[in-house]
Every structure is written in structure tokens, then in C-alpha cells.
Design a protein around this motif. Structure first.
Motif, short mmCIF file in Angstrom:
data_model
loop_
_atom_site.label_atom_id
_atom_site.label_comp_id
_atom_site.label_asym_id
_atom_site.label_seq_id
_atom_site.Cartn_x
_atom_site.Cartn_y
_atom_site.Cartn_z
N ALA A 7 -25.39 -22.36 16.19
CA ALA A 7 -26.72 -22.48 16.79
C ALA A 7 -27.44 -23.71 16.27
N GLY A 8 -27.44 -23.90 14.96
CA GLY A 8 -28.10 -25.07 14.38
C GLY A 8 -27.43 -26.37 14.76
N ALA A 9 -26.09 -26.39 14.71
CA ALA A 9 -25.35 -27.60 15.03
C ALA A 9 -25.58 -28.02 16.48
N LEU A 10 -25.48 -27.06 17.40
CA LEU A 10 -25.67 -27.40 18.82
C LEU A 10 -27.11 -27.79 19.13
N GLY A 11 -28.06 -26.96 18.69
CA GLY A 11 -29.46 -27.23 19.00
C GLY A 11 -29.96 -28.55 18.45
N MET A 12 -29.65 -28.80 17.19
CA MET A 12 -30.14 -30.02 16.56
C MET A 12 -29.37 -31.26 17.03
N THR A 13 -28.08 -31.11 17.32
CA THR A 13 -27.31 -32.24 17.81
C THR A 13 -27.75 -32.64 19.22
N ILE A 14 -28.01 -31.66 20.06
CA ILE A 14 -28.52 -31.96 21.41
C ILE A 14 -29.87 -32.66 21.31
N ALA A 15 -30.70 -32.20 20.38
CA ALA A 15 -32.00 -32.86 20.18
C ALA A 15 -31.81 -34.32 19.78
N ASP A 16 -30.85 -34.59 18.89
CA ASP A 16 -30.56 -35.97 18.49
C ASP A 16 -30.03 -36.79 19.67
N LEU A 17 -29.12 -36.21 20.43
CA LEU A 17 -28.51 -36.95 21.55
C LEU A 17 -29.52 -37.32 22.62
N LEU A 18 -30.55 -36.51 22.79
CA LEU A 18 -31.54 -36.77 23.84
C LEU A 18 -32.72 -37.61 23.36
N ASP A 19 -32.70 -38.02 22.09
CA ASP A 19 -33.77 -38.84 21.54
C ASP A 19 -33.18 -40.19 21.11
N TYR B 117 -32.86 -40.97 17.33
CA TYR B 117 -31.96 -40.22 16.46
C TYR B 117 -30.54 -40.12 17.00
N ILE B 118 -30.24 -40.75 18.12
CA ILE B 118 -28.94 -40.57 18.78
C ILE B 118 -27.76 -40.92 17.87
N THR B 119 -27.91 -41.94 17.05
CA THR B 119 -26.80 -42.33 16.18
C THR B 119 -26.56 -41.33 15.05
N SER B 120 -27.52 -40.44 14.80
CA SER B 120 -27.38 -39.44 13.74
C SER B 120 -26.71 -38.15 14.22
N PHE C 87 -23.40 -42.89 3.29
CA PHE C 87 -22.04 -43.31 3.63
C PHE C 87 -21.85 -43.42 5.14
N TYR C 88 -22.48 -42.53 5.88
CA TYR C 88 -22.40 -42.57 7.34
C TYR C 88 -23.01 -43.88 7.87
N LYS C 89 -24.19 -44.22 7.37
CA LYS C 89 -24.86 -45.44 7.84
C LYS C 89 -24.12 -46.70 7.37
N LYS C 90 -23.65 -46.69 6.13
CA LYS C 90 -23.01 -47.88 5.58
C LYS C 90 -21.64 -48.13 6.20
N TYR C 91 -20.81 -47.09 6.26
CA TYR C 91 -19.42 -47.31 6.66
C TYR C 91 -19.15 -47.07 8.15
N LEU C 92 -19.87 -46.17 8.78
CA LEU C 92 -19.64 -45.92 10.20
C LEU C 92 -20.56 -46.73 11.10
N LEU C 93 -21.81 -46.90 10.68
CA LEU C 93 -22.76 -47.63 11.51
C LEU C 93 -22.90 -49.10 11.11
N GLY C 94 -22.35 -49.46 9.94
CA GLY C 94 -22.38 -50.85 9.51
C GLY C 94 -23.72 -51.33 8.98
N VAL C 95 -24.57 -50.42 8.56
CA VAL C 95 -25.86 -50.81 7.98
C VAL C 95 -25.62 -51.37 6.58
N GLN C 96 -26.34 -52.43 6.20
CA GLN C 96 -26.16 -53.01 4.88
C GLN C 96 -26.50 -51.99 3.79
N ALA C 97 -25.87 -52.13 2.66
CA ALA C 97 -25.98 -51.15 1.57
C ALA C 97 -27.42 -50.94 1.12
N ASP C 98 -28.20 -52.03 0.98
CA ASP C 98 -29.59 -51.89 0.53
C ASP C 98 -30.42 -51.10 1.53
N ALA C 99 -30.28 -51.40 2.79
CA ALA C 99 -31.03 -50.69 3.83
C ALA C 99 -30.60 -49.23 3.90
#
Length: 197
Positions: A65-77, A80-83, A142-154
Motif C-alpha cells: 500500500a505504501g509503496a504503490l501509493g507513494m510511488t504513484i504520487a512521485d511519478l505524477l509529480d 519528485y518523479i526521479t525519486s 547513493f541513489y542521487k550520486k551513482y544513479l542520477l549522477g548528482v555531484q557528491a557535494d550536492a
């Protein structure tokens, strides 16, 4: 056809309802907070319904319930879509942890008194939402740095902001879950809709 409160279809319907509540709580009841890295975090009560679903239905149903509800909320915004993938994993874990503590460790049933229920719903909420407080910024870094390519400081700045906001969400969420579960449980017992897990 006789419908029992333990039927698979009924549990799936309630799981879908709880997923919808997670979605609504995050989409319409959040306070977005921009971070220095250009990302956003949010004060919200979406995780509360994930834990509540786990207390009512068990960890598997609550996690879904939490995974589906919150993921759909992210996908439609667009903010937050990248999260969304990170959200799916973390919310699934929140539900599984809360359900495990409430139903495998404490074995909550309709026979337990209010004091016992209060104690174990509080413990399940604190541990599962506490897991999120720790893992959201770590996993997020780790998700932002290695999967999304965001610089380490950011990525580090975003994770620091996420940790603080997630802590506030967890404290408020624990209070909400314990109060709502204490109010809903007697009604479910009286109406015959208590779920045996």
C-alpha cells in the motif's frame, strides 16, 4: 457469496484504499521544501498510512500500500518523479518492518487490551519510521550520486536536508499512527471487520 473479513479480495480492496490514502496524503497534504541542490523534500503524512496499513493488514499488504501509493504520487509529480524507485523500496520496507514487529513479534490480536496495543503500535511505528529516518538520506545519497549522477557535494546537502525533514515526519507520523490506530481498532472489532493476520 459470503464475504468474510479475512478474504483475499477484501484485503486487496483495503490495501488499495490505504494506497490511495498514501497518495492523497503526499500529493495534497504536503509542504514542499526546496534544498540548496535544487531538489525538494517535503513535510507530509503519507508514511503514516503505510504504517497504519501494516498494523491493520500485515506487513506485506502495508508495504505494498505504501509503496504503490507513494510511488504513484512521485511519478505524477514532476518534482519528485526521479525519486520514485527509491520511494518504492523504502515504503515497502517501512510496511514490512511495521507489520513484522506488530504481528510476528507482538502477535497483536483482537484479544489484547488497549495498553498492549498502544505499546506495540508505538514500537512498530518508531522502528519502521526510524528505519526511514536513517535509510532515506543514506539510500538517497547513493541513489542521487551513482544513479542520477548528482555531484557528491550536492547529494550530501540534499541528504542532510532529507534527514532533518524525515525526522520531523517520523515524529509526527508516530503520533498520528498511534492515535488513529487506537481509535480505529475498537470500531473494526465491534463491526466484525478485524483482520486476522
Amino acid at each position: 457469496m459470503k464475504r468474510t473479513n479475512d478474504s483475499q479480495v477484501y484485503k486487496l480492496v483495503v490495501t488499495a484504499l490505504m494506497a490511495a490514502l498514501c497518495y492523497v496524503a503526499f500529493t495534497f497534504l504536503k509542504i514542499p521544501i526546496p534544498t540548496f541542490g535544487g531538489d525538494y523534500v517535503a513535510l507530509h503524512i503519507g508514511n503514516d498510512f503505510c504504517v497504519l496499513a501494516a498494523l491493520l493488514l500485515g506487513g506485506g499488504y502495508g508495504g505494498v500500500a505504501g509503496a504503490l501509493g507513494m510511488t504513484i504520487a512521485d511519478l505524477l509529480d514532476p518534482v519528485y518523479i526521479t525519486s520514485a524507485p527509491k520511494t518504492f523500496i523504502l515504503k515497502l520496507c517501512i510496511g514490512l518492518i511495521a507489520g513484522f514487529i506488530a504481528h510476528r513479534v507482538a502477535h497483536i490480536s483482537e484479544d489484547h487490551d488497549q495498553k498492549y496495543i498502544l505499546k506495540w503500535s508505538l514500537i512498530a511505528s518508531v522502528v519502521s519510521l526510524g528505519f526511514n529516518v536513517i535509510m532515506d538520506p543514506i539510500f538517497g545519497y547513493f541513489y542521487k550520486k551513482y544513479l542520477l549522477g548528482v555531484q557528491a557535494d550536492a547529494a550530501a546537502i540534499m541528504s542532510t536536508w532529507a534527514a532533518g525533514v524525515t525526522l520531523i515526519n517520523a515524529i509526527a507520523g508516530t503520533i498520528v499512527v498511534v492515535i488513529v490506530y487506537a481509535a480505529v481498532r475498537p470500531v473494526l472489532k465491534k463491526s466484525g471487520f478485524w483482520f486476522r493476520i
